[in-house]
Design an enzyme around this catalytic site. Sequence first.
Site, mmCIF file in Angstrom:
data_model
loop_
_atom_site.group_PDB
_atom_site.id
_atom_site.type_symbol
_atom_site.label_atom_id
_atom_site.label_comp_id
_atom_site.label_asym_id
_atom_site.label_seq_id
_atom_site.Cartn_x
_atom_site.Cartn_y
_atom_site.Cartn_z
ATOM 1 N N LEU A 608 20.817 21.863 15.359
ATOM 2 C CA LEU A 608 20.072 21.891 14.105
ATOM 3 C C LEU A 608 19.810 20.491 13.575
ATOM 4 C CD1 LEU A 608 22.123 24.773 12.520
ATOM 5 C CD2 LEU A 608 19.778 24.948 13.355
ATOM 6 N N GLU A 683 34.459 22.600 17.213
ATOM 7 C CA GLU A 683 35.725 22.580 17.944
ATOM 8 C C GLU A 683 35.542 22.296 19.435
ATOM 9 O OE1 GLU A 683 38.550 25.687 15.727
ATOM 10 O OE2 GLU A 683 36.493 26.370 15.947
#
Length: 727
Positions: A608, A683
């Site tokens: 994004l 993560e």
Amino acid sequence: MNTVKKSGVGQAIDRVEGHLKVTGKAKYASEFPVENKVYAQGINSTIAKGEIVSIDTSEAEKLDGVLKVITYKNAEKLKTFDKEMTAIGTDSIAPVLQSNKVNYYGEYVGLVVAETFEQAQYAARLVKFEYKKDPSAVIKFEESRSKAYTPDNGSNYSRGDMQKGLSEADVVVEQTYNTPIEHHHPMELHAIIASWENGKVMAYASQQMVDDATIAISSTFQIPKKDVRVVSAFVGGGFGSKLNLERHAIMAVMAAKMVGRPVQVTVTRTQMFTNTGMRQQNEQKMRIGAKNDGMLTALSHETLSHTSTNMEYQEPCGMVSKMLYKVPHNEVTYKLIPMNIQTPFAMRAPGEATGSFALESAMDEMAWKLKMDPIDFRIKNDTQTDLHENRPFSSRLLVECLRIGADKFGWKDRKMEPGTNKKGNWLIGYGVSAASRNSPYQRTYSKVILDLEDDGKVHATIQMDGTDIGTGSYTIIAQTASEYLKIPVEQVSVELGDSNFPVTPGSGGSWGAASYCNGARAACENAVKGLKDNRNIPQDENVALAELLKRNQIKTFEAEGMAEPSKEFEEYSVFSFGANFCEVWVDKDTGMYRIKRMVNVGSAGKILNPKTAYGQIIGGLTMGAGMVIAEKTQVEPNFGNFITRSFADYHVPVNLDLANIDVVFLPEEDKIANKMGIKGIGELGITSVAASIANAIFNATGKRMRDLPITPEKLIEAEVEEGVAIS
């Protein structure tokens, strides 16, 4: 960085909230201007197990400014757990000061409320506790193995027959890998300002999951959830430590009720070692079998960890071992030792960060024994099916990550024989590891408010209770609204972190970007659809947003939206994948080493905002390097307190510890994952980083380092592996 377009997703724009942060206008939990506020300081136990037999509060209560000293003797009665060893969750109740029992060193045993922060801190030191110590306290991991039990949570897993798989192998690797206790330590200390008015709670709190925080408060105090409001507008990092509501928050709410004034509690840096969670110590035994041609036949991952004596948490270290490689015989097991240490909880990439160190180190050891290139070995055992779930992956570009990373890194220059790449006194090694991280996507609600301004422009406001923990949520949500409303990012405002806003899953578990942005997308799409339907405008007709409002003869319009996983999503395993490459230089005489270069390649769906995504990977790589270089929380073996309890002795990486870093995002839009093709990335960046560094150290020195952190002392004392010829 190159940008994709002037508006919408894909552009590496600056953070939309950046100016608020650099000018000090972004309000964190302890910075809200609340009138008539007082301060409170928690008091910690000084024994690991036992009972409080007496408390003397008289000296503290005589001090000017002290309003209340709260202990189990006068605390509000709260809901407590129905049974011992309750599994901890993000919306768990958090009873505190409910009995005279002490379960671990540092457990809260009291709270002092005063007019000023300094008065509260000083008075807290004057409260005297007398304890009856219980000599049966369990604080030594190594000596407590006999107390280990198998948790009854269905986490143990097997497919095939491990013994059969090992018997079919030509080569077997059987090794144990150890990772120590670590602490999260976000820059912003845990804090809350709590107040009561007309039976309702107002809390400005540093929490990652706002809705779960309201549930925890309402459940603990046994009041309706609608009577609790939590605001977490800006969160200065969490890494999992702020997923659940900790006891300091409950004490603040309790104290506010008892003194009838707003109460601020700020957890000290030292208390963040004892009272806000941690990553547990893990001992991981790996058994891997393979044929001479490199095909895996068996993989076993056994984890021994610890939990507290009154609550249960288990880090899922074997998660990656169940799905990353094509292996017919697979087994993952867990055991937990109840210890008189605080309850551990999720820390960035729980399970993957630690489990991948064991798995990817063992894979490197097997590749060495087979005399195969470590990348070729991993590629040979690639799979497009998640054998654990017996479902295909929605997309899996692990092979591409490895190959593109190898080219970018210059893997062709690696020398297979350890210790043969030298420069003066330096031994140079290259290491690689594969990475994967589940990409959850959860139901998310959102609201958009459209305002037609006097200059003819439309301003859009997106509201949801999701949080920005420093990851860039404000920015990517604004970019999403820009994309689907077809207006510039500058005309979008984002309001987050208020439980009065539509409900989201909060920040954690790498689901934030996909969940938040699809929720915002749904609200924006519903707004446009509603405006068109009101005037019978075909949905495929391109009409500017301002014109739609004008045709509806309105200046303001609101719409809500909800996004959730599709049925197709449930039929696939949705993961992000990556590869880490590392170059390490080791001084052959001192054992000092330097991480010279790191290359990270990731396939994490649609990116994004490359700028904020890059920041997430850099942060993950830094934490992964910290696992190797220095991070370790040590328990004092006689009393059960932490020896490491400040940044003076708990060391984290700094700029000079790190390398030249290249980050590559592979182009990918996984429309099975969700309509926008987004996957989690926060993560993925830390997963298997530690293994890539340890594998590079082996390539440099011929020494296998299986216990983290890897210190110069350990390197000097370690023996060269059998079969390695170091000149």
